[in-house]
Design an enzyme around this catalytic site. Structure first.
Site, mmCIF file in Angstrom:
data_model
loop_
_atom_site.group_PDB
_atom_site.id
_atom_site.type_symbol
_atom_site.label_atom_id
_atom_site.label_comp_id
_atom_site.label_asym_id
_atom_site.label_seq_id
_atom_site.Cartn_x
_atom_site.Cartn_y
_atom_site.Cartn_z
ATOM 1 N N ASP A 1 20.969 1.658 -5.804
ATOM 2 C CA ASP A 1 19.726 2.013 -6.508
ATOM 3 C C ASP A 1 18.557 1.193 -5.977
ATOM 4 O O ASP A 1 18.596 -0.029 -6.026
ATOM 5 C CB ASP A 1 19.903 1.741 -8.013
ATOM 6 C CG ASP A 1 19.616 2.984 -8.814
ATOM 7 O OD1 ASP A 1 18.587 3.627 -8.542
ATOM 8 O OD2 ASP A 1 20.441 3.315 -9.702
ATOM 9 N N ASP B 1 23.104 -2.308 -1.327
ATOM 10 C CA ASP B 1 22.910 -1.970 -2.727
ATOM 11 C C ASP B 1 22.528 -0.480 -2.741
ATOM 12 O O ASP B 1 22.021 0.037 -1.738
ATOM 13 C CB ASP B 1 21.779 -2.844 -3.287
ATOM 14 C CG ASP B 1 21.355 -2.414 -4.669
ATOM 15 O OD1 ASP B 1 22.225 -2.169 -5.510
ATOM 16 O OD2 ASP B 1 20.122 -2.305 -4.900
ATOM 17 N N ASN C 1 16.851 -6.280 -5.114
ATOM 18 C CA ASN C 1 16.719 -7.196 -6.240
ATOM 19 C C ASN C 1 17.058 -8.637 -5.810
ATOM 20 O O ASN C 1 18.215 -8.952 -5.541
ATOM 21 C CB ASN C 1 17.663 -6.742 -7.365
ATOM 22 C CG ASN C 1 17.462 -7.545 -8.631
ATOM 23 O OD1 ASN C 1 16.980 -8.677 -8.609
ATOM 24 N ND2 ASN C 1 17.848 -6.967 -9.752
ATOM 25 N N THR D 1 27.338 -1.483 -6.000
ATOM 26 C CA THR D 1 26.434 -1.212 -7.118
ATOM 27 C C THR D 1 26.910 -1.886 -8.401
ATOM 28 O O THR D 1 28.096 -1.860 -8.707
ATOM 29 C CB THR D 1 26.251 0.311 -7.350
ATOM 30 O OG1 THR D 1 25.413 0.481 -8.498
ATOM 31 C CG2 THR D 1 27.569 1.037 -7.591
HETATM 32 MG MG LIG Z 1 18.974 -2.080 -6.650
#
Ligand SMILES: [Mg+2]
Length: 412
Positions: A14, A12, A208, A45
């Site tokens: 961010d 991932d 996340n 992403t």
């Molecule tokens: Mg992220």
């Protein structure tokens, strides 16, 4: 060390590689070391407001080597998905980069009533009129596709509405569930791994649990949570629990860091938990009432949902009346069953629910088996020693419990 256990690393961006324009501690060094060891790298992403080449440039500014074919954005994947679904014209709520990705895939961006799809990405200037237009097109038959379903994105002022908020604004009035391309749904993972040899060991790294970890586990990949120590979800089988947690990418080379290896259960991840009811009905000869379902052809004990404003007793008597024409009353509770292997059901629209089923023994007080009622293929009484082979997996156990309780009540 964890780095030695995998051949392919899906990252991932961010919160794992950078935040905004700032690379995270250990990211550039960790990636450079993986490349030196000939590992395969992909970046995934959910951000639909950028292109693959812009991400390559952004990473270059952070001294991180990257190539366009390694980047999987939700916008680019949405364009590939739409092209594969033969979508030629789409009404798009999204920024210029999403329009560009769609045009590259041969999809015309339009607002004509004859468009094939409504595609929702992020557009900070979207108007209520455009949401109305999108809803109208979906009512008229256009497919509903969303780049992702992230509800918020972090800003210095706190969490702000993201694509998921716009998706909900269209889902609620249309009652239509969109195809969601981004994580935690499978499309981006499939794009990221599609040309890779099946013998390779693949891991996803993300910050996340709801998108990166859940998404990887749903498609059968290992998943590592990156960032501050987070409290695990209470159930060990929860798909959002990672196989390991690391603080930053340099921990991949830490000799002490270990994988716990989350074991994938034999059921799909449920989005919701619902109350259900089932009713075991014997006739005067001690035979049991079974129904053959039209969706999978399997026989089972009559069962259904609890509707708002009714008790479980009312729910099972209503279900049996609606589906068979028999009037019953509840005699006793046999058990409450929630074992996920048999109680998690995927629906044709993609929704997956976990039922907690209250199973009752019910007594016939009136009515007749009446074909007019049947939504199922067939309804009939079976001798308990001659049950059909195509029986729903959990139902023999429920029946056994009912017969056991009858014995107990007889002894009393
Ligand atoms: Mg992220």
């Amino acid at each position: 060390m964890i780095a030695n256990q995998f051949d392919v690393f899906l990252f991932d961006l961010d919160g794992v590689i950078y935040i905004g324009n700032e690379p995270l501690l250990g990211a550039a060094e960790g990636l450079a070391r993986l490349r030196k060891e000939n590992k395969i790298i992909r970046f995934l992403t959910n951000d639909p407001c950028t292109t693959r080449s812009k991400i390559v440039q952004r990473l270059k500014h952070m001294n991180i080597e990257a190539y366009e074919e390694e980047i999987v954005t939700s916008g680019w994947t949405t364009a590939q998905y739409s092209k594969n679904k033969n979508i030629k014209k789409a009404f798009v709520l999204g920024n210029d980069d999403l329009h560009w990705e769609l045009l590259q895939a041969g999809i015309e961006v339009t607002d004509v009533a004859s468009c094939d799809a409504v595609i929702v990405g992020w557009d900070s200037s979207v108007t209520f009129g455009e949401i109305q237009k999108a809803s109208k097109l979906i009512h008229q038959g256009a497919s509903f596709i969303a780049t992702n379903s992230d509800k918020t994105f972090p800003t210095p002022k706190g969490p702000m509405p993201a694509v998921g908020a716009m998706v909900e604004a269209i889902r609620i009035p249309t009652g239509k569930r969109p195809v969601i391309v981004g994580k935690p749904y499978p499309s981006m993972f499939q794009e990221a791994t599609k040309n890779l040899d099946s013998s390779l060991h693949i891991v996803m790294l993300g910050d996340n649990p709801e998108t990166d970890i859940l998404g990887a586990h749903q498609v059968g990949l290992h998943a590592i949570l990156v960032g501050e120590s987070a409290k695990p979800y209470p159930s060990k089988k929860d798909f959002r629990n990672a196989d390991a947690q690391i603080y930053n990418l340099s921990d991949l080379f830490d000799k002490e860091a270990q994988l716990k290896k989350w074991i994938r259960p034999e059921y799909p991840w449920p989005e919701s938990i619902k109350p259900g009811v089932a009713g075991i009905v014997f006739d005067e000869k001690g035979r049991v009432l079974l129904m053959r379902r039209s969706d999978n052809g399997l026989w089972g004990i009559p069962s259904g949902h609890v509707e708002p404003a009714e008790t479980v007793n009312q729910a099972i008597t209503r279900e049996i009346w609606e589906e068979t024409g028999l009037e019953v009353r509840v005699k006793r509770l046999i058990g409450v069953y929630s074992e996920p292997v048999s109680q998690v059901f995927p629906y044709p629209n993609g929704k997956v629910s976990h039922f907690v089923t209250n199973c009752f023994e019910c007594q016939i007080v009136g009515g007749n088996l009446n074909k007019k009622h049947w939504e199922t293929l067939d309804v009939q009484f079976f001798n308990i020693n001659e049950l059909p082979e195509a029986l729903l997996s959990m139902h023999p156990k429920w029946l056994e419990d009912a017969l056991e309780q009858q014995k107990i009540s007889f002894i009393r």
